[in-house]
Design an enzyme around this catalytic site. Structure first.
Site, mmCIF file in Angstrom:
data_model
loop_
_atom_site.group_PDB
_atom_site.id
_atom_site.type_symbol
_atom_site.label_atom_id
_atom_site.label_comp_id
_atom_site.label_asym_id
_atom_site.label_seq_id
_atom_site.Cartn_x
_atom_site.Cartn_y
_atom_site.Cartn_z
ATOM 1 C CE LYS A 1 -2.353 1.367 3.665
ATOM 2 N NZ LYS A 1 -3.394 1.442 4.729
ATOM 3 C CG ASP B 1 -7.433 4.262 2.023
ATOM 4 O OD1 ASP B 1 -8.331 3.978 1.192
ATOM 5 O OD2 ASP B 1 -7.294 5.414 2.476
#
Length: 210
Positions: A120, A138
């Site tokens: 991420k 997210d």
């Protein structure tokens, strides 16, 4: 959901959010990298409060190493998990100096090899610092993708793969921030603001608020 609806969704989000970007404050790829590492399980606002004091003093790998782990902790102690984050940042800076001439690398593999950097975070850096069409999924993006029907998936990787496949080419660079900001301020977790949502009529969420 078909490609025409997806295009309409992103066209509307782009019109509603004309300058989609991160809310983390930074001026260099390295500053962004540190801010994103600090942002795990923390708010952007909280990170910005810490970095506005840290970056004027130390905003390069060399300068942060000069602070040392304990010195770094003094600047980030208001952020959750600051002990482990400080340790990772010190290791990260050592790797940048030893392996990348002090510069932030522009490949996913090299980024993910840095301490405290996962997929991420790597995606955020590639997209925000270097303009690559990556999408870091997210909690906001995961929620919006599933709730709207845009790219439903059982886990983060499912959603990321579907977004990579379904996001219209002209919106891939900005899709990450468009979805985050929409999720943060309109399609919120507890009570989405459906009456003022620009894509409400295109969204497949059955429990729209009134």
């Amino acid at each position: 959901m078909n490609k025409h609806i997806r295009l309409a969704i992103f066209d509307r989000l782009a019109a509603a959010i004309p300058e989609p970007t991160t809310e983390l404050n930074y001026s260099t790829p390295f500053e962004l990298l540190i801010a994103v590492v600090l942002s795990a399980q923390a708010t952007d606002k909280g990170v910005n409060k810490a970095t506005e004091k840290l970056f004027p003093v130390a905003n390069t790998p060399q300068a942060i190493l000069a602070l040392g782990e304990d010195g770094l902790k003094d600047y980030i102690k208001t952020i959750g998990l600051f002990n482990s984050k400080a340790a990772n940042i010190i290791k990260l800076c050592e790797t940048l100096i030893n392996c990348h001439h002090g510069e932030v690398p522009q490949s996913r593999e090299a980024l993910e090899a840095l301490a405290g950097v996962g997929r991420k975070t790597a995606n955020v850096i590639l997209n925000t610092a270097f303009g690559q069409p990556t999408i870091a999924v997210d909690t906001h993006i995961f929620r919006v993708s599933n709730r709207t029907g845009l790219a439903p998936g059982k886990n983060v990787m499912d959603v990321e793969r579907k977004l990579e496949k379904f996001v219209p080419a002209q919106h891939k660079k900005d899709a990450h921030h468009l979805l985050i900001l929409h999720g943060r301020y309109v399609c919120m977790a507890r009570k989405p603001r459906c009456p003022v949502c620009c894509i409400a009529d295109l969204c497949e969420f059955k429990e729209k608020t009134s």
